[in-house]
Enzyme design. Structure first.
Site, PDB file in Angstrom:
ATOM      1  N   ASP A 164      30.408  47.673 -29.078  1.00  0.00           N
ATOM      2  CA  ASP A 164      30.748  47.557 -27.663  1.00  0.00           C
ATOM      3  C   ASP A 164      29.659  47.000 -26.745  1.00  0.00           C
ATOM      4  OD1 ASP A 164      32.608  49.066 -29.032  1.00  0.00           O
ATOM      5  OD2 ASP A 164      32.899  50.520 -27.441  1.00  0.00           O
ATOM      6  N   GLU A 393      28.128  60.409 -34.622  1.00  0.00           N
ATOM      7  CA  GLU A 393      28.700  59.063 -34.488  1.00  0.00           C
ATOM      8  C   GLU A 393      27.661  58.009 -34.880  1.00  0.00           C
ATOM      9  OE1 GLU A 393      30.012  58.334 -30.491  1.00  0.00           O
ATOM     10  OE2 GLU A 393      31.111  56.510 -31.017  1.00  0.00           O
TER      11      GLU A 393
HETATM   12  C1  GLC Z   1      33.427  52.974 -30.055  1.00  0.00           C
HETATM   13  C2  GLC Z   1      32.797  52.091 -31.121  1.00  0.00           C
HETATM   14  C3  GLC Z   1      33.891  51.442 -31.935  1.00  0.00           C
HETATM   15  C4  GLC Z   1      34.793  52.529 -32.518  1.00  0.00           C
HETATM   16  C5  GLC Z   1      35.292  53.489 -31.447  1.00  0.00           C
HETATM   17  C6  GLC Z   1      35.977  54.724 -32.034  1.00  0.00           C
HETATM   18  O1  GLC Z   1      34.167  52.247 -29.139  1.00  0.00           O
HETATM   19  O2  GLC Z   1      31.954  51.138 -30.558  1.00  0.00           O
HETATM   20  O3  GLC Z   1      33.332  50.647 -32.950  1.00  0.00           O
HETATM   21  O4  GLC Z   1      35.854  51.957 -33.187  1.00  0.00           O
HETATM   22  O5  GLC Z   1      34.233  53.944 -30.659  1.00  0.00           O
HETATM   23  O6  GLC Z   1      35.138  55.391 -32.933  1.00  0.00           O
END
Ligand code: GLC
Length: 426
Positions: A164, A393
């Protein structure tokens, strides 16, 4: 922690985030189904429940749009803990979905799970049902995101890459306006430390793009050319190429000849074009800003993730070398941005932290290429991070500090996958 305890813990995380026919990435922060999270999580399920693994992929593909696009979020049940919700996207689907996509890792996942399946009858049946849909998605990419036929697809929103707030988007994002963005309240910063998340300014630009695409009726024949953000990301393209290549092999085995031939062709054209993304100064691939024609000088993980595609042997060797160089400036491989760069931020999301999913794909690609020197180190670092800091995460590559959401599905899935696939548990 003993290896089998790690597996037990990982399975518990996956079970807690299991909503029956799909998983959520983590409770609270991400309460819906995310595209590449699901595909990678299916790999984890496949080691202890093959039917559940297939179910995850089937649910994902059931929400494909008529034009072939597979959305990045499926809002199965209402939850006001996430922004931007269905009313901001306004895509008009039931159940609601977002209007952009994510890395096309599902094809790879189907092929991998099929190849090692114990229940061959089920695997053949599921692959036969899934391949035409995944193939339609791949064709959508080359039709709608590569209208000039360059062989490489562009993403139109940073969220599509899955990385992102990468440094890669900074310069291009300056050209994305913030005027006219409706006032909003972020929800992510109530679930996770704001210092680990994108900035407010970035969020305004994310939403400006969403509003602009929505005003175009989410018509994918218009969005590419209308977008001020068109980024050709090597990691994203590598995942698509790898999936095309892998489903070509599988389609051949299943006698799905058209899919096999067309997939092989897309993969070959993609691979040829990947060469234009090689950045000699960095010794890795880099993003190309399609709106300016500039090949970026940003040393991010996007250019190393390219190892996931069957790139030329010399390029895979160079990427392995690049990972070796990075190992001198961090304690845990592979940082999402080069720690020696002034833009590096060890705690902030995709601007430095380590992500297990990306590590898995880099290690897998290097292994396929026979460039195995750094693979044990990458796998070992993943396991050390989990042992030191839990199923977060993402993690700081210097201190191992756990960041973002906790109790994370794909992190757990990758632990299961890495331990079994590398023969570290029996
Ligand atoms: C964030 C991450 C993305 C992922 C999402 C859900 O947006 O950057 O890669 O898919 O979270 O985990």
């Amino acid at each position: 922690m003993q290896r089998h305890e790690m597996i037990d813990h990982a399975r518990l995380v996956m079970r807690d985030n299991d909503r029956g026919t799909y998983t959520v990435p983590t409770h609270g922060l991400y309460p819906f189904q995310w595209n590449w999270d699901s595909a990678l999580s299916a790999l984890g399920f496949s080691h202890f429940d093959e039917a559940r693994a297939w179910q995850e992929l089937t649910t994902l593909m059931a929400h494909q749009w008529a034009d072939g696009m597979v959305p990045h979020i499926i809002f199965h049940r209402p939850d006001d803990g996430y922004f931007p919700g269905p009313e901001v996207w306004g895509t008009g689907h039931t159940p609601p979905t977002s209007g952009i996509t994510q890395p096309a890792v599902a094809g790879f996942a189907v092929a991998r799970i099929h190849a090692r399946a114990h229940d061959k009858v089920l695997a053949d049946e599921q692959a036969r049902a899934l391949l035409p849909k995944i193939h339609a998605w791949h064709q959508w990419f080359y039709r709608c995101r590569d209208p000039q036929g360059t062989g490489l697809v562009a993403v139109l929103h940073p969220w599509e890459t899955g990385r992102d707030n990468s440094v890669d988007w900074d310069a291009a994002f300056e050209r994305v306006p913030t005027e006219g963005v409706a006032p909003f309240t972020r929800r992510d910063t109530t679930h996770a430390n704001p210092a680990h998340r994108p900035t407010d300014d970035q969020y305004k630009r994310y939403i400006w793009l969403v509003q602009t695409f929505r005003a175009l009726g989410w018509d994918n024949s218009k969005l590419h050319d209308a977008s001020p953000f068109q980024m050709v990301d090597p990691g994203f393209n590598a995942i698509l190429i790898r999936s095309c290549n892998d489903i070509a092999d599988l389609a051949e085995r299943l006698g799905l000849d058209d899919i096999a031939v067309q997939s092989r062709d897309m993969a070959r054209r993609g691979l040829d074009a990947m060469e234009t993304l090689w950045n000699d100064r960095l010794g890795q691939y880099a993003c190309l800003d399609r709106t300016t024609g500039d090949l970026l000088d940003s040393p991010s993980i996007g250019g190393i993730l390219a190892a996931f595609a069957p790139i030329p042997k010399a390029r895979a060797a160079a990427l392995s070398q690049r990972v070796e160089v990075l190992s001198h400036s961090c304690n845990y491989l592979v940082p999402s941005h080069d720690p020696t760069s002034p833009d590096f931020e060890g705690l902030r999301y995709w601007r430095g932290p380590v992500w297990l999913i990306v590590n898995f794909m880099i290690a897998d690609g290097l292994e396929q290429a026979g460039e195995t020197a750094m693979v044990p180190r990458i796998v070992g670092d993943c396991l050390a991070l989990i042992e030191d800091s839990g199923f977060a995460e993402y993690h700081d590559p210097i201190t191992a500090e756990p960041c973002g959401g906790a109790h994370f599905t794909w992190t757990a899935a990758m632990v299961i996958e890495l331990l079994y696939a590398h023969g570290l548990v029996v």
